[in-house]
Design a protein around this motif. Structure first.
Motif, mmCIF file in Angstrom:
data_model
loop_
_atom_site.group_PDB
_atom_site.id
_atom_site.type_symbol
_atom_site.label_atom_id
_atom_site.label_comp_id
_atom_site.label_asym_id
_atom_site.label_seq_id
_atom_site.Cartn_x
_atom_site.Cartn_y
_atom_site.Cartn_z
ATOM 1 N N GLY A 164 114.498 -5.813 -46.729
ATOM 2 C CA GLY A 164 115.141 -4.685 -46.083
ATOM 3 C C GLY A 164 114.876 -4.659 -44.588
ATOM 4 O O GLY A 164 113.886 -5.209 -44.092
ATOM 5 N N ALA A 165 115.759 -3.994 -43.862
ATOM 6 C CA ALA A 165 115.651 -3.951 -42.400
ATOM 7 C C ALA A 165 114.856 -2.748 -41.898
ATOM 8 O O ALA A 165 114.382 -2.756 -40.765
ATOM 9 N N ASN A 166 114.728 -1.696 -42.721
ATOM 10 C CA ASN A 166 114.110 -0.458 -42.249
ATOM 11 C C ASN A 166 112.929 -0.036 -43.106
ATOM 12 O O ASN A 166 112.977 -0.103 -44.340
ATOM 13 N N ASP A 220 123.860 6.992 -39.165
ATOM 14 C CA ASP A 220 122.918 6.679 -40.240
ATOM 15 C C ASP A 220 122.089 5.467 -39.839
ATOM 16 O O ASP A 220 122.639 4.395 -39.571
ATOM 17 N N LEU A 221 120.776 5.642 -39.820
ATOM 18 C CA LEU A 221 119.873 4.531 -39.511
ATOM 19 C C LEU A 221 120.127 3.329 -40.428
ATOM 20 O O LEU A 221 119.979 2.175 -40.004
ATOM 21 N N SER A 222 120.536 3.583 -41.663
ATOM 22 C CA SER A 222 120.819 2.502 -42.607
ATOM 23 C C SER A 222 121.916 1.574 -42.109
ATOM 24 O O SER A 222 121.959 0.398 -42.467
ATOM 25 N N HIS A 223 122.828 2.125 -41.310
ATOM 26 C CA HIS A 223 123.988 1.345 -40.889
ATOM 27 C C HIS A 223 123.757 0.564 -39.597
ATOM 28 O O HIS A 223 124.534 -0.334 -39.285
ATOM 29 N N ASN A 231 117.658 2.607 -45.714
ATOM 30 C CA ASN A 231 117.371 1.193 -45.542
ATOM 31 C C ASN A 231 118.621 0.370 -45.841
ATOM 32 O O ASN A 231 119.594 0.870 -46.414
ATOM 33 N N ALA A 232 118.609 -0.891 -45.434
ATOM 34 C CA ALA A 232 119.702 -1.819 -45.729
ATOM 35 C C ALA A 232 119.152 -3.239 -45.767
ATOM 36 O O ALA A 232 118.220 -3.570 -45.038
ATOM 37 N N VAL A 233 119.736 -4.061 -46.614
ATOM 38 C CA VAL A 233 119.431 -5.491 -46.668
ATOM 39 C C VAL A 233 120.589 -6.217 -46.001
ATOM 40 O O VAL A 233 121.733 -6.105 -46.451
ATOM 41 N N VAL A 234 120.300 -6.925 -44.933
ATOM 42 C CA VAL A 234 121.369 -7.620 -44.212
ATOM 43 C C VAL A 234 121.207 -9.135 -44.252
ATOM 44 O O VAL A 234 121.930 -9.851 -43.557
ATOM 45 N N ASP A 255 125.714 -2.455 -47.817
ATOM 46 C CA ASP A 255 125.533 -1.008 -47.649
ATOM 47 C C ASP A 255 125.130 -0.379 -48.976
ATOM 48 O O ASP A 255 125.845 0.439 -49.544
ATOM 49 N N GLN A 256 123.948 -0.754 -49.479
ATOM 50 C CA GLN A 256 123.499 -0.303 -50.803
ATOM 51 C C GLN A 256 122.396 0.749 -50.741
ATOM 52 O O GLN A 256 122.014 1.303 -51.763
ATOM 53 N N HIS A 257 121.822 0.983 -49.586
ATOM 54 C CA HIS A 257 120.800 2.022 -49.386
ATOM 55 C C HIS A 257 119.612 1.906 -50.339
ATOM 56 O O HIS A 257 119.245 2.871 -51.003
ATOM 57 N N PRO A 258 118.965 0.737 -50.415
ATOM 58 C CA PRO A 258 117.774 0.632 -51.261
ATOM 59 C C PRO A 258 116.618 1.428 -50.654
ATOM 60 O O PRO A 258 116.677 1.865 -49.498
#
Length: 296
Positions: A236-238, A185-188, A214-217, A226-229
């Motif tokens: 967000g990172a993505n 998963d790209l989110s991870h 997406n993910a906020v790190v 790991d909330q997938h906004p």
């Protein structure tokens, strides 16, 4: 790309993530009526649900079954050192296989449990034990089993884990069960401090399924972990550029397979104040744009 994404991927949606507050059969009906999607990932509906089965049967959607909520909700751990606790996780995964079969899915996906550094080796062996049991039962049904790769120290803190460790686990599993694969998963990737290129190349022989989101790190920011906004969420990172790179690497590594397309599912969740339909449209737009920018 001039050709349609649907030639090379079965574009899917994780139902329970995108529609957390809408009755499951209602949201399933909406997804089944949207021809953007070729696949749907469900977490099950509790025992046999004829209405859900009828919707899926009529839809011509590829049905995927995510057993992750069965573990995360009650806090079950498939690599628990306590054998009774491990067997509880194993039991719910065996139940998931039966429900997946009833709904028309050809397999299930799950995740590893939490672990501690000083007992990591024992946790690894416990996870092998659980996964081999599940794969053995799935094999008898003509089904497959996928382990989703998660963060190892941020949110889920799952044993699997960083890409090199996931590769080792998958190699061990493939020595006994050919129906095992990895879901990435790209989110991870931001949550494991890795890049698309590193993860895909490291796990290349074992990947059978794809997610993106997406993910906020950044710590102390809304949506952290790991909330997938939605794509483009603050901090967000993505967004489009990262999804484009993900698709570019998948193309370079040979995952564009018109004869037998892989599932590529949108994994996004509305924040409490957001409209799930708008968030889903956002994700489609980002995927459409990234695909349009991808070189032929």
């Amino acid at each position: 790309m001039r050709e349609s994404i649907h030639k090379y991927f079965q574009v899917g949606l994780i139902q329970w993530m995108s529609y957390p507050q809408i009755p499951p059969t209602q949201s399933l009906r909406a997804i089944a009526g949207d021809d953007y999607f070729d696949a749907v990932e469900v977490k099950g509906f509790g025992n046999e649900n004829p209405e859900a089965k009828a919707i899926l049967t009529q839809s011509h959607l590829l049905v995927c079954y995510g057993a992750q909520p069965r573990l995360l909700g009650p806090g079950l751990n498939p690599n628990a050192l306590d054998e009774n606790e491990r067997l509880k996780a194993e039991a719910t995964l065996l139940e998931a296989l039966d429900e997946a079969e009833y709904l028309g899915a050809k397999g299930i996906a799950f995740l590893a449990g939490r672990w501690k550094e000083d007992t990591k080796a024992q946790s690894y062996e416990q996870l092998l034990k659980t996964t081999r049991t599940i794969c053995g039962q799935a094999q008898e049904k003509g089904m497959h089993v996928e382990l989703e790769v998660f963060d190892f120290d941020m949110d889920k803190a799952a044993l699997i884990g960083p890409a090199p460790y996931a590769a080792r686990f998958a190699a061990d599993m493939r020595t006994t069960h050919s129906n095992f694969g990895l879901l990435v998963d790209l989110s991870h990737f931001p949550t494991t401090y890795e890049t698309s290129r590193f993860v895909i190349r490291t796990l290349r022989p074992y990947i059978t399924h794809f997610h993106f989101g997406n993910a906020v790190v950044r710590q102390n920011c809304d949506g952290y972990g790991d909330q997938h906004p939605r794509m483009g969420y603050p901090n967000g990172a993505n967004d489009t550029a990262e999804l484009l790179e993900y698709l570019r690497v998948l193309k370079q590594e040979g995952f564009f397979c018109a004869d037998n397309p892989y599932v590529l599912s949108l994994e996004v969740a509305p924040r409490p104040e957001e409209d799930p339909h708008i968030v889903l449209a956002n994700t489609k737009r980002v995927l459409n744009r990234a695909w349009a920018l991808l070189e032929d």
